[in-house]
Design an enzyme around this catalytic site. Structure first.
Site, PDB file in Angstrom:
ATOM      1  N   ASP A  67       0.815  -1.221   0.000  1.00  0.00           N
ATOM      2  CA  ASP A  67       0.000   0.000   0.000  1.00  0.00           C
ATOM      3  C   ASP A  67       0.845   1.267   0.000  1.00  0.00           C
ATOM      4  O   ASP A  67       2.065   1.216   0.198  1.00  0.00           O
ATOM      5  CB  ASP A  67      -0.950  -0.002   1.217  1.00  0.00           C
ATOM      6  CG  ASP A  67      -0.266  -0.478   2.493  1.00  0.00           C
ATOM      7  OD1 ASP A  67       0.970  -0.444   2.557  1.00  0.00           O
ATOM      8  OD2 ASP A  67      -0.979  -0.876   3.426  1.00  0.00           O
ATOM      9  N   ASN A 135      -7.378  -2.898  14.565  1.00  0.00           N
ATOM     10  CA  ASN A 135      -8.778  -3.186  14.227  1.00  0.00           C
ATOM     11  C   ASN A 135      -8.911  -4.397  13.301  1.00  0.00           C
ATOM     12  O   ASN A 135      -9.971  -4.638  12.738  1.00  0.00           O
ATOM     13  CB  ASN A 135      -9.442  -1.957  13.585  1.00  0.00           C
ATOM     14  CG  ASN A 135      -8.808  -1.586  12.237  1.00  0.00           C
ATOM     15  OD1 ASN A 135      -7.836  -2.204  11.810  1.00  0.00           O
ATOM     16  ND2 ASN A 135      -9.356  -0.585  11.572  1.00  0.00           N
ATOM     17  N   HIS A 137      -7.238  -4.890  10.469  1.00  0.00           N
ATOM     18  CA  HIS A 137      -7.000  -4.683   9.037  1.00  0.00           C
ATOM     19  C   HIS A 137      -5.717  -5.376   8.597  1.00  0.00           C
ATOM     20  O   HIS A 137      -4.818  -5.607   9.416  1.00  0.00           O
ATOM     21  CB  HIS A 137      -7.020  -3.195   8.657  1.00  0.00           C
ATOM     22  CG  HIS A 137      -5.829  -2.395   9.063  1.00  0.00           C
ATOM     23  ND1 HIS A 137      -5.882  -1.025   9.269  1.00  0.00           N
ATOM     24  CD2 HIS A 137      -4.535  -2.731   9.300  1.00  0.00           C
ATOM     25  CE1 HIS A 137      -4.682  -0.586   9.590  1.00  0.00           C
ATOM     26  NE2 HIS A 137      -3.859  -1.591   9.610  1.00  0.00           N
ATOM     27  N   GLU A 142      -9.677  -2.061   5.540  1.00  0.00           N
ATOM     28  CA  GLU A 142     -10.302  -1.792   6.834  1.00  0.00           C
ATOM     29  C   GLU A 142     -11.528  -2.696   7.017  1.00  0.00           C
ATOM     30  O   GLU A 142     -12.021  -3.295   6.059  1.00  0.00           O
ATOM     31  CB  GLU A 142     -10.723  -0.313   6.883  1.00  0.00           C
ATOM     32  CG  GLU A 142      -9.571   0.680   6.702  1.00  0.00           C
ATOM     33  CD  GLU A 142      -8.648   0.802   7.912  1.00  0.00           C
ATOM     34  OE1 GLU A 142      -8.638  -0.097   8.778  1.00  0.00           O
ATOM     35  OE2 GLU A 142      -7.897   1.801   7.976  1.00  0.00           O
TER      36      GLU A 142
HETATM   37  P1  PGA Z   1       2.293  -1.622  12.633  1.00  0.00           P
HETATM   38  O1  PGA Z   1       1.091  -1.590  11.620  1.00  0.00           O
HETATM   39  O2  PGA Z   1       3.229  -2.675  12.146  1.00  0.00           O
HETATM   40  O3  PGA Z   1       2.923  -0.260  12.555  1.00  0.00           O
HETATM   41  O4  PGA Z   1       1.735  -1.937  13.975  1.00  0.00           O
HETATM   42  C1  PGA Z   1       0.527  -2.796  11.214  1.00  0.00           C
HETATM   43  C2  PGA Z   1      -0.664  -2.517  10.341  1.00  0.00           C
HETATM   44  O5  PGA Z   1      -1.368  -1.525  10.561  1.00  0.00           O
HETATM   45  O6  PGA Z   1      -0.892  -3.309   9.419  1.00  0.00           O
END
Ligand code: PGA
Length: 245
Positions: A67, A135, A137, A142
């Site tokens: 992404d 959450n 995702h 999302e």
């Molecule tokens: P993070 O993010 O590795 O910074 O915790 C993970 C994500 O949101 O997929």
């Protein structure tokens, strides 16, 4: 889904590196699906350290990222393109021409999604590395994203904006939308490794392992993948039933 629980973040990273190293050793032309965020940084450090010590070569490897923020370009400090260069690619012998990420600056959003989908079709991933959002995702898919989704533009959830604001000078600076690989495309990888570290991931990990498979928890689609491994450290796994006993 295979579940590995490790003592800590370092062990989580080294288990992930063991899997990645085996994939690239077996196939030096492997296509790796890579992720940004804090979680894979330990893995990337191990890749860099091993490479420096004469280990794995990435000369013929191709990479595709999950992404990119809409509006940020490869030279913007907070872009994922820059994150990948600074935290990984500059330490490896990978050819930057073989590294791919959505173009956050693309003027035609639909055209960019179609371009990225065509690229993904031409580069089937041997291994996909994932983090998980608090959450549930994966990438920027999302809660509520259809399991059938391909590359698309998303409005980021409030919780994601909050989680990611630590990487910006303030919450207002976090872009509100992003290009993301869709869930269907993520599932096309031959092998998937999802990493989770820290207590703020424990609810998402519990839902992933013990909850239902449905679109309210995007990561739950991984339970239907034939070769997916969750590597969670003790803090992230702390709400699992097995852990509690
Ligand atoms: P993070 O993010 O590795 O910074 O915790 C993970 C994500 O949101 O997929």
């Amino acid at each position: 889904m295979k579940v590995i629980i490790t003592e800590n973040y370092e062990e989580m990273s080294s288990r992930a590196f063991g899997i990645l190293r085996a994939v690239v050793t077996e196939n030096p032309h492997a296509v790796l699906g890579l992720a940004t965020g804090s979680t894979p940084l330990g893995l990337y450090e191990l890749m860099a350290r091993d490479h420096r010590a004469g280990g794995v070569s990435y000369r013929d490897v191709k990479t595709v990222n999950l992404d990119e923020y809409v509006g940020l370009g490869a030279n913007d400090a907070q872009s994922y393109a820059r994150f990948m260069r600074e935290n990984l690619f500059r330490f490896l012998d990978v050819d930057l021409k073989n590294t791919h990420i959505p173009n956050g600056k693309a003027e035609q959003r639909e055209g960019e999604c179609a371009r990225y989908d065509a690229l993904l079709r031409s580069l089937p991933r041997d291994l996909q590395i994932l983090g998980i959002g608090s959450n549930g995702h994966i990438a920027f898919n999302e809660p509520g994203t259809p399991f059938s989704s391909t590359t698309h533009v998303v409005d980021l959830a409030e919780s994601t904006i909050r989680d990611n604001s630590r990487l910006f000078s303030c919450e207002e600076e976090v872009p509100r939308s992003a290009f993301t690989m869709g869930l269907k495309s993520i599932m096309e990888a031959k092998h998937i490794v999802i990493l989770a570290s820290g207590e703020n991931k424990s609810r998402a990990v519990r839902a992933l392992v013990e909850g239902d498979v449905n679109e309210s928890l995007p990561a739950s689609i991984l339970r239907t993948h034939p070769d997916c491994t969750l590597i969670a450290d003790r803090a992230a796994a702390s709400l699992l039933k097995e852990e509690a006993s």
